[in-house]
Structure formats: C-alpha cells, structure tokens
Design an enzyme around this catalytic site. Structure first.
Site, mmCIF file in Angstrom:
data_model
loop_
_atom_site.group_PDB
_atom_site.id
_atom_site.type_symbol
_atom_site.label_atom_id
_atom_site.label_comp_id
_atom_site.label_asym_id
_atom_site.label_seq_id
_atom_site.Cartn_x
_atom_site.Cartn_y
_atom_site.Cartn_z
ATOM 1 N N ASP A 1 3.381 3.199 8.855
ATOM 2 C CA ASP A 1 2.758 4.489 8.589
ATOM 3 C C ASP A 1 3.724 5.282 7.712
ATOM 4 O O ASP A 1 4.935 5.245 7.926
ATOM 5 C CB ASP A 1 2.464 5.229 9.898
ATOM 6 C CG ASP A 1 1.374 6.280 9.696
ATOM 7 O OD1 ASP A 1 0.410 6.012 8.961
ATOM 8 O OD2 ASP A 1 1.490 7.373 10.268
ATOM 9 N N THR A 2 3.152 5.957 6.715
ATOM 10 C CA THR A 2 3.984 6.666 5.733
ATOM 11 C C THR A 2 3.574 8.120 5.629
ATOM 12 O O THR A 2 2.391 8.450 5.752
ATOM 13 C CB THR A 2 3.820 5.993 4.346
ATOM 14 O OG1 THR A 2 4.342 4.670 4.412
ATOM 15 C CG2 THR A 2 4.562 6.748 3.254
ATOM 16 N N PHE B 1 0.540 5.153 -6.670
ATOM 17 C CA PHE B 1 -0.662 5.659 -6.000
ATOM 18 C C PHE B 1 -0.260 6.884 -5.177
ATOM 19 O O PHE B 1 0.909 7.272 -5.141
ATOM 20 C CB PHE B 1 -1.292 4.576 -5.111
ATOM 21 C CG PHE B 1 -0.444 4.197 -3.923
ATOM 22 C CD1 PHE B 1 0.621 3.325 -4.059
ATOM 23 C CD2 PHE B 1 -0.687 4.737 -2.666
ATOM 24 C CE1 PHE B 1 1.407 2.982 -2.967
ATOM 25 C CE2 PHE B 1 0.093 4.406 -1.567
ATOM 26 C CZ PHE B 1 1.144 3.531 -1.726
ATOM 27 N N GLY B 2 -1.263 7.483 -4.520
ATOM 28 C CA GLY B 2 -0.979 8.612 -3.631
ATOM 29 C C GLY B 2 -0.265 9.747 -4.351
ATOM 30 O O GLY B 2 -0.678 10.187 -5.421
ATOM 31 N N TYR B 3 0.833 10.206 -3.773
ATOM 32 C CA TYR B 3 1.580 11.351 -4.293
ATOM 33 C C TYR B 3 2.597 10.965 -5.376
ATOM 34 O O TYR B 3 3.393 11.809 -5.799
ATOM 35 C CB TYR B 3 2.337 12.035 -3.154
ATOM 36 C CG TYR B 3 1.462 12.674 -2.090
ATOM 37 C CD1 TYR B 3 1.081 14.014 -2.180
ATOM 38 C CD2 TYR B 3 1.023 11.947 -0.983
ATOM 39 C CE1 TYR B 3 0.297 14.608 -1.198
ATOM 40 C CE2 TYR B 3 0.234 12.528 0.005
ATOM 41 C CZ TYR B 3 -0.116 13.863 -0.113
ATOM 42 O OH TYR B 3 -0.903 14.451 0.864
ATOM 43 N N ASP B 4 2.604 9.713 -5.809
ATOM 44 C CA ASP B 4 3.620 9.250 -6.765
ATOM 45 C C ASP B 4 3.766 10.127 -8.021
ATOM 46 O O ASP B 4 4.893 10.359 -8.468
ATOM 47 C CB ASP B 4 3.351 7.802 -7.180
ATOM 48 C CG ASP B 4 3.838 6.803 -6.143
ATOM 49 O OD1 ASP B 4 4.602 7.211 -5.236
ATOM 50 O OD2 ASP B 4 3.468 5.618 -6.225
ATOM 51 N N ASN C 1 -3.375 -5.248 -1.287
ATOM 52 C CA ASN C 1 -2.214 -5.189 -2.195
ATOM 53 C C ASN C 1 -0.908 -5.100 -1.412
ATOM 54 O O ASN C 1 0.054 -5.807 -1.700
ATOM 55 C CB ASN C 1 -2.316 -3.991 -3.143
ATOM 56 C CG ASN C 1 -3.447 -4.158 -4.120
ATOM 57 O OD1 ASN C 1 -3.732 -5.282 -4.547
ATOM 58 N ND2 ASN C 1 -4.114 -3.074 -4.453
ATOM 59 N N LYS C 2 -0.919 -4.218 -0.410
ATOM 60 C CA LYS C 2 0.263 -4.080 0.452
ATOM 61 C C LYS C 2 0.574 -5.422 1.114
ATOM 62 O O LYS C 2 1.715 -5.861 1.164
ATOM 63 C CB LYS C 2 -0.062 -3.074 1.570
ATOM 64 C CG LYS C 2 0.752 -1.805 1.554
ATOM 65 C CD LYS C 2 0.584 -1.152 2.920
ATOM 66 C CE LYS C 2 0.393 0.320 2.851
ATOM 67 N NZ LYS C 2 0.224 0.947 4.173
HETATM 68 P P1 IMP Z 1 -0.273 5.090 4.667
HETATM 69 O O1 IMP Z 1 0.442 5.324 5.952
HETATM 70 O O2 IMP Z 1 0.324 3.979 3.831
HETATM 71 O O3 IMP Z 1 -1.759 4.999 4.830
HETATM 72 O O4 IMP Z 1 -0.015 6.398 3.770
HETATM 73 C C1 IMP Z 1 -0.436 7.709 4.144
HETATM 74 C C2 IMP Z 1 -0.624 8.535 2.895
HETATM 75 O O5 IMP Z 1 0.674 8.771 2.289
HETATM 76 C C3 IMP Z 1 -1.460 7.836 1.839
HETATM 77 O O6 IMP Z 1 -2.782 8.267 1.851
HETATM 78 C C4 IMP Z 1 -0.806 8.215 0.534
HETATM 79 O O7 IMP Z 1 -1.454 9.338 0.012
HETATM 80 C C5 IMP Z 1 0.604 8.575 0.889
HETATM 81 N N1 IMP Z 1 1.520 7.503 0.488
HETATM 82 C C6 IMP Z 1 1.887 6.428 1.230
HETATM 83 N N2 IMP Z 1 2.768 5.684 0.567
HETATM 84 C C7 IMP Z 1 2.946 6.293 -0.636
HETATM 85 C C8 IMP Z 1 3.743 5.981 -1.759
HETATM 86 O O8 IMP Z 1 4.463 4.990 -1.817
HETATM 87 N N3 IMP Z 1 3.669 6.853 -2.790
HETATM 88 C C9 IMP Z 1 2.882 7.949 -2.780
HETATM 89 N N4 IMP Z 1 2.121 8.280 -1.756
HETATM 90 C C10 IMP Z 1 2.144 7.458 -0.675
#
Ligand code: IMP
Length: 194
Positions: free
Chosen positions: A68-69, A148-151, A11-12
């Site tokens: 990385d996020t 998704f994630g913490y949204d 998706n990304k």
């Molecule tokens: P990644 O680096 O994209 O794998 O993100 C690391 C973690 O941060 C993921 O497992 C998510 O839980 C969270 N995350 C990343 N991007 C987002 C976002 O856009 N919204 C909410 N949570 C996020």
C-alpha cells in the site's frame, strides 16, 4: 514455494515477478481465482497492506504479500497519506487528485512531501513488514508524461525533474516502492536458508 502478490495491477505484478529469487513461484490474484477488489478499510498504510495479505492467506491458505502506498505532504499534516487514491473522490482520478493537491498548497512555501510504500508479508504463519520511502517536494505545476498517479507533481530530493520526467529505472532505484521491494527480496533470498 508458491507466494501470492495480492494485486490486480498486471504491470506492478510483471515488474516484481522478474525480481523474485528462483525458489519463489510468484502468482497473482488472477492466477488463484481471486477476482474481488479487497476493501482497504485500515487507517494506516501498514494496516491496509496487512488487510490485503490476510484476506488472501485466510481465504486461500497461501503465503502472500501486499503493498500500500501513500503521498504524505508536510504542510497538510501528512495528508493525503492512506487516502491518496481517493483524495479527490471515489473516481480515483490522478488528474483530480493532483489538481486538488496543487490547490491545497497554493501560496504555501513548505512543499516538502514523501512517498511511502509498506509491504505486508504473510509467510509460513509469520507476519513481516517492509517500508520504503522517498523524500521530495510538490512542484507548482505538473511536469512530464511518464509514471502514474502523483508522479508529475513530485520532485525527489537531489533531482531537478519530477518522477514523471525521470526514467523509470531512476524512479525504481530511488523510489519508495523499489526500496520496499528490495527489502522484501533480500528477506526472501535469506529465508531460503532458514
Ligand atoms: P496503491 O497503494 O499502489 O494503490 O497507491 C495508492 C495511490 O497512491 C494511487 O492511487 C496513486 O495515485 C498513488 N501512487 C502510488 N504509487 C505511486 C507512485 O509511484 N507515483 C505516484 N503516485 C503513486
């Protein structure tokens, strides 16, 4: 020019591919036959993004970028930060992660937080990085079904809804990843004439 986006998240990849300038042929890890989960052993977002980009460049001899996020919470000294995916354990469950964070902030009045995305780019033997952030706060309970994630627990400053309640276009425009990607794209557009 061929450029790898080091992600297994289709998706990304699809989201980013449509934004690329026409001189860039964006390919995924699957396209180049890289099936392994690249270990994220760094202690910062930038280090992890660089590890992923370097892995591909060194093993496949290709230009590459990786992202990385993390979610950085003020009252928790910027935790979970680089450990956001595994905050509540190796199962990497978004529900568990949000529940743990809500518990950690119970009774806490300072709910300021920010998302940060770092992109590392290896292009023609040079290294570059780009960062996008969005400031906001952690709400008291999960709201919304999008994203998704913490949204569901993150409300960006200037809005009265969480990222999970806002349209994806809004999240992409004001959000951490969208801002970092935009910086990357501007750079790639200019790199054509260099
Ligand atoms: P990644 O680096 O994209 O794998 O993100 C690391 C973690 O941060 C993921 O497992 C998510 O839980 C969270 N995350 C990343 N991007 C987002 C976002 O856009 N919204 C909410 N949570 C996020």
């Amino acid at each position: 020019m061929k450029l790898v986006f080091a992600t297994h998240n289709e998706n990304k990849f699809a989201e980013v591919k449509v934004l690329m300038p026409s001189h860039i042929q964006l390919v995924s890890l699957t396209d180049i036959g890289c099936t392994e989960d690249i270990p994220e052993t760094g202690s910062t977002l930038k280090a992890n993004a660089q590890i992923k980009a370097d892995y591909v460049t060194e093993k496949f001899n290709l230009s590459c970028f990786a992202d990385d996020t993390g979610l950085l919470v003020n009252a928790l000294n910027d935790a979970p930060g680089v450990y956001s995916a595994r905050y509540a354990g190796e199962q990497k469950s978004a529900e568990d992660n949000m529940n743990k964070l809500l518990m950690a902030l119970k009774g806490q009045s300072d709910r300021k937080a920010r998302f940060s995305t770092v992109i590392a780019l290896n292009l023609n033997d040079e290294r570059y990085s780009f960062e996008g952030t969005v400031e906001g706060e952690i709400v008291h309970q999960k709201k919304g079904a999008g994203g998704f994630g913490y949204d569901p627990i993150f409300r960006p400053d200037g809005y009265d809804k969480t990222f999970a309640e806002l349209p994806l276009e809004t999240k992409n425009k004001i959000g951490h990843r969208g801002k970092a990607i935009l910086l990357l794209i501007r750079f790639l557009e200019n790199s054509k004439s260099r």
